[in-house]
Scaffold this motif. Structure first.
Motif, PDB file in Angstrom:
ATOM      1  N   VAL A  68      -6.211  51.794  11.590  1.00 58.30           N
ATOM      2  CA  VAL A  68      -7.944  51.449  11.756  1.00 58.30           C
ATOM      3  C   VAL A  68      -8.099  52.065  11.698  1.00 58.30           C
ATOM      4  O   VAL A  68      -7.964  53.655  12.567  1.00 58.30           O
ATOM      5  CB  VAL A  68      -8.387  50.488  12.357  1.00 58.30           C
ATOM      6  CG1 VAL A  68      -9.931  50.367  11.623  1.00 58.30           C
ATOM      7  CG2 VAL A  68      -8.535  48.579  11.789  1.00 58.30           C
ATOM      8  N   ALA A  69      -8.630  53.066  10.715  1.00 53.29           N
ATOM      9  CA  ALA A  69      -9.445  54.423  10.407  1.00 53.29           C
ATOM     10  C   ALA A  69     -10.903  54.858   9.945  1.00 53.29           C
ATOM     11  O   ALA A  69     -11.135  53.685   9.453  1.00 53.29           O
ATOM     12  CB  ALA A  69      -8.373  55.939   9.826  1.00 53.29           C
ATOM     13  N   ALA A  78     -18.772  59.465   6.805  1.00 55.93           N
ATOM     14  CA  ALA A  78     -17.353  58.663   7.277  1.00 55.93           C
ATOM     15  C   ALA A  78     -17.049  56.864   6.769  1.00 55.93           C
ATOM     16  O   ALA A  78     -18.005  56.165   7.181  1.00 55.93           O
ATOM     17  CB  ALA A  78     -16.914  58.269   8.966  1.00 55.93           C
ATOM     18  N   GLY A  79     -16.613  55.868   6.498  1.00 56.93           N
ATOM     19  CA  GLY A  79     -16.576  54.572   6.280  1.00 56.93           C
ATOM     20  C   GLY A  79     -15.028  54.078   6.871  1.00 56.93           C
ATOM     21  O   GLY A  79     -13.977  54.674   7.378  1.00 56.93           O
ATOM     22  N   LEU A  80     -14.766  53.095   7.407  1.00 54.29           N
ATOM     23  CA  LEU A  80     -13.699  52.164   8.131  1.00 54.29           C
ATOM     24  C   LEU A  80     -12.520  52.065   7.190  1.00 54.29           C
ATOM     25  O   LEU A  80     -13.279  51.809   5.106  1.00 54.29           O
ATOM     26  CB  LEU A  80     -13.778  51.063   8.595  1.00 54.29           C
ATOM     27  CG  LEU A  80     -15.176  51.171   9.952  1.00 54.29           C
ATOM     28  CD1 LEU A  80     -14.820  48.903  10.030  1.00 54.29           C
ATOM     29  CD2 LEU A  80     -14.095  51.530  10.621  1.00 54.29           C
ATOM     30  N   ALA A  81     -11.033  51.836   6.980  1.00 52.59           N
ATOM     31  CA  ALA A  81     -10.194  51.994   6.323  1.00 52.59           C
ATOM     32  C   ALA A  81      -9.243  51.565   7.222  1.00 52.59           C
ATOM     33  O   ALA A  81      -8.891  51.333   8.152  1.00 52.59           O
ATOM     34  CB  ALA A  81      -9.558  53.591   5.668  1.00 52.59           C
ATOM     35  N   GLN A  92      -0.336  55.986   0.797  1.00 54.61           N
ATOM     36  CA  GLN A  92      -0.971  54.370  -0.500  1.00 54.61           C
ATOM     37  C   GLN A  92      -1.585  53.477   0.402  1.00 54.61           C
ATOM     38  O   GLN A  92      -0.671  53.351   1.448  1.00 54.61           O
ATOM     39  CB  GLN A  92       1.014  54.077  -0.697  1.00 54.61           C
ATOM     40  CG  GLN A  92       1.723  55.307  -1.118  1.00 54.61           C
ATOM     41  CD  GLN A  92       0.742  55.981  -2.823  1.00 54.61           C
ATOM     42  OE1 GLN A  92       0.119  54.849  -3.659  1.00 54.61           O
ATOM     43  NE2 GLN A  92       0.839  57.744  -3.174  1.00 54.61           N
ATOM     44  N   ASN A  93      -1.767  52.497  -0.171  1.00 51.21           N
ATOM     45  CA  ASN A  93      -1.855  51.045   0.452  1.00 51.21           C
ATOM     46  C   ASN A  93      -2.850  51.491   1.534  1.00 51.21           C
ATOM     47  O   ASN A  93      -3.865  50.028   2.608  1.00 51.21           O
ATOM     48  CB  ASN A  93      -1.518  50.142   0.192  1.00 51.21           C
ATOM     49  CG  ASN A  93       0.221  50.178  -0.808  1.00 51.21           C
ATOM     50  OD1 ASN A  93      -0.657  50.084  -1.841  1.00 51.21           O
ATOM     51  ND2 ASN A  93       1.454  50.001  -0.555  1.00 51.21           N
ATOM     52  N   TRP A  94      -3.857  52.515   1.349  1.00 52.26           N
ATOM     53  CA  TRP A  94      -5.572  52.073   2.328  1.00 52.26           C
ATOM     54  C   TRP A  94      -6.551  51.607   1.361  1.00 52.26           C
ATOM     55  O   TRP A  94      -6.774  51.955   0.470  1.00 52.26           O
ATOM     56  CB  TRP A  94      -6.073  53.547   2.430  1.00 52.26           C
ATOM     57  CG  TRP A  94      -5.046  54.284   3.807  1.00 52.26           C
ATOM     58  CD1 TRP A  94      -3.784  55.080   3.739  1.00 52.26           C
ATOM     59  CD2 TRP A  94      -5.344  54.417   5.322  1.00 52.26           C
ATOM     60  NE1 TRP A  94      -3.226  55.348   4.669  1.00 52.26           N
ATOM     61  CE2 TRP A  94      -4.141  54.437   5.947  1.00 52.26           C
ATOM     62  CE3 TRP A  94      -6.436  53.483   6.422  1.00 52.26           C
ATOM     63  CZ2 TRP A  94      -3.330  54.920   7.334  1.00 52.26           C
ATOM     64  CZ3 TRP A  94      -5.589  53.557   7.504  1.00 52.26           C
ATOM     65  CH2 TRP A  94      -4.911  54.174   7.759  1.00 52.26           C
ATOM     66  N   ARG A  95      -6.892  50.744   1.977  1.00 52.13           N
ATOM     67  CA  ARG A  95      -8.061  49.491   2.227  1.00 52.13           C
ATOM     68  C   ARG A  95      -8.781  50.021   2.913  1.00 52.13           C
ATOM     69  O   ARG A  95      -9.337  49.826   3.659  1.00 52.13           O
ATOM     70  CB  ARG A  95      -7.401  48.430   2.390  1.00 52.13           C
ATOM     71  CG  ARG A  95      -8.681  47.192   1.509  1.00 52.13           C
ATOM     72  CD  ARG A  95      -7.658  45.809   1.684  1.00 52.13           C
ATOM     73  NE  ARG A  95      -9.646  45.037   1.025  1.00 52.13           N
ATOM     74  CZ  ARG A  95     -10.379  43.916   2.367  1.00 52.13           C
ATOM     75  NH1 ARG A  95      -9.828  43.533   3.372  1.00 52.13           N
ATOM     76  NH2 ARG A  95     -11.195  43.372   2.075  1.00 52.13           N
ATOM     77  N   HIS A  96     -10.396  50.483   1.943  1.00 60.08           N
ATOM     78  CA  HIS A  96     -11.557  51.304   2.538  1.00 60.08           C
ATOM     79  C   HIS A  96     -11.875  49.352   2.292  1.00 60.08           C
ATOM     80  O   HIS A  96     -12.471  49.023   1.223  1.00 60.08           O
ATOM     81  CB  HIS A  96     -12.425  52.396   1.832  1.00 60.08           C
ATOM     82  CG  HIS A  96     -10.411  53.543   1.573  1.00 60.08           C
ATOM     83  ND1 HIS A  96     -11.082  54.402   2.439  1.00 60.08           N
ATOM     84  CD2 HIS A  96      -9.964  53.820   0.845  1.00 60.08           C
ATOM     85  CE1 HIS A  96     -11.049  55.330   1.831  1.00 60.08           C
ATOM     86  NE2 HIS A  96     -10.035  54.976   1.244  1.00 60.08           N
TER      87      HIS A  96
END
Length: 169
Positions: A68-69, A78-81, A92-96
């Motif tokens: 989690v970033a 900033a938002g969570l990913a 690849q494949n980071w979901r925001h």
């Protein structure tokens, strides 16, 4: 100079609980103009970047096989990913995750901005330096861009959110 080549670890601290499995440690580091997350296999020494180029990620937690970033860029706060660590190689494949909505006027202002990282080679320099450019999307060729240099070697501007730069653009 290959801008995608591993530049070394520039971590200011190691977070607790960032192990994935028995031999993989996830670390925040500066990678040219980005704040990046890397995985380090401590048994082999292999290092892999897990986040995409052009934006900044700060590791918040590791839970099992997921990271989690906080993710941002010069035009986006900033938002969570979240990403599966195994699938996050090379960004690849980071979901925001969608966050709390911002006021319409703020969304409109942010949608009107764009940013890019450019490399400059000053006369006499051994290596190029990065500069982050933020400007309006419309009439970009006529606009006065905001330019900030990456800096270094002892400090660095990153591609993360910077409210002052966004307001100036």
């Amino acid at each position: 100079l290959n801008s995608e080549a591993f530049p070394g670890l520039y971590a200011t601290r190691l977070e607790l609980g960032t192990w994935s499995g028995n031999s993989t440690l996830l670390i925040n580091t500066q990678w040219r103009s980005d704040q990046a997350i890397v995985s380090v296999d401590v048994s082999s020494g292999n290092v892999q970047r897990l986040t995409p180029f052009g934006s900044s990620y700060v590791l918040l937690a590791v839970s099992g096989k997921f990271a989690v970033a906080a993710s941002s860029d010069p035009c986006r706060p900033a938002g969570l990913a979240v990403a599966s660590i195994a699938e996050a190689v090379a960004g690849q494949n980071w979901r925001h995750l969608s966050g709390s909505p911002r006021a319409a006027v703020v969304e409109s202002m942010l949608a009107g901005l764009c940013s890019e990282t450019i490399s400059l080679a000053p006369p006499g320099a051994d290596d190029p330096i990065d500069a982050i450019v933020v400007r309006p999307r419309t009439q970009a060729s006529q606009a006065n861009p905001v330019l900030f240099l990456h800096g270094g070697p002892h400090s660095a501007a990153a591609t993360g959110w910077n409210a002052v730069v966004a307001i100036m653009a």
